[in-house]
Design an enzyme around this catalytic site. Structure first.
Site, PDB file in Angstrom:
ATOM      1  N   ASP A 130      29.761  44.259  91.536  1.00  0.00           N
ATOM      2  CA  ASP A 130      31.159  44.485  91.446  1.00  0.00           C
ATOM      3  C   ASP A 130      31.901  43.975  92.546  1.00  0.00           C
ATOM      4  OD1 ASP A 130      30.785  45.751  88.887  1.00  0.00           O
ATOM      5  OD2 ASP A 130      30.486  47.712  89.794  1.00  0.00           O
ATOM      6  N   ASP A 148      32.613  43.494  83.017  1.00  0.00           N
ATOM      7  CA  ASP A 148      33.426  44.814  82.715  1.00  0.00           C
ATOM      8  C   ASP A 148      34.655  44.567  82.070  1.00  0.00           C
ATOM      9  OD1 ASP A 148      31.293  46.130  83.824  1.00  0.00           O
ATOM     10  OD2 ASP A 148      32.291  46.286  85.702  1.00  0.00           O
TER      11      ASP A 148
END
Length: 182
Positions: A130, A148
């Site tokens: 991330d 995401d």
């Protein structure tokens, strides 16, 4: 329903396939940039918009919001769940292709691309890379990535489709009552 000519179906299939590959490539490419930056320079974060947006490197071994991140069996569980989810989404995508819903196809491509992007991370790195961090006052939204974002937008589009666009939509914005065969 209007009949789609065979050559148009082939063109749409090629376009949707290219979109699918491009989305996965962009997700993996951006993750590799931030992972390499972190691994080669020990970089942690860069502020883009002070108090709102940062690039911040993180590896999430759990699910959304690091759910089950410190549980030993979680990675195996997420990998199995991902394979089952992908099989169901691919099957549904094939069904949707036969119906010709372009909006729904794009939603499913986003969801499937995002799922595959994060699945690749789980297999290769043991967790999801991330790097996007949003800040709202003193609240730091959980760090996320392009995959995401794809899944979030895809789910929103899926909801819009079933609420407003599908022939059996749940909400009729034109005020006409459903006949339901009666």
């Amino acid at each position: 329903m209007q009949r789609v000519r065979p050559y148009r179906r082939i063109i749409f299939s090629i376009i949707f396939s290219l979109l699918f590959v491009l989305l996965i490539f962009l997700d993996q490419f951006t993750k590799s940039i931030f992972m390499n930056l972190h691994n080669n320079t020990d970089w942690q974060k860069t502020t883009v918009i002070n108090g709102f947006f940062e690039f911040r490197y993180a590896v999430n071994t759990g699910a959304a919001w690091s759910f089950l991140a410190n549980v030993s069996w979680a990675q195996t569980f997420f990998k199995v769940l991902t394979v089952i989810s992908l099989a169901l989404f691919f099957a549904y995508y094939i069904f949707v292709c036969k119906k010709g819903y372009k909006f729904l196809r794009i939603a499913l491509i986003l969801i499937i691309s995002g799922t595959i992007g994060n699945f690749i991370d789980r297999i290769v790195f043991g967790g999801v890379i991330d790097f996007i961090s949003l800040i709202f006052g003193t609240y730091y939204f959980p760090v996320f990535n392009l995959a995401d974002s794809y899944m979030t937008v895809g789910i929103i589009m899926l909801i819009i489709h079933f609420l407003f666009l599908d022939k059996n939509k749940l909400i009729n914005i034109h005020g006409k009552k459903k006949d339901n065969g009666k």
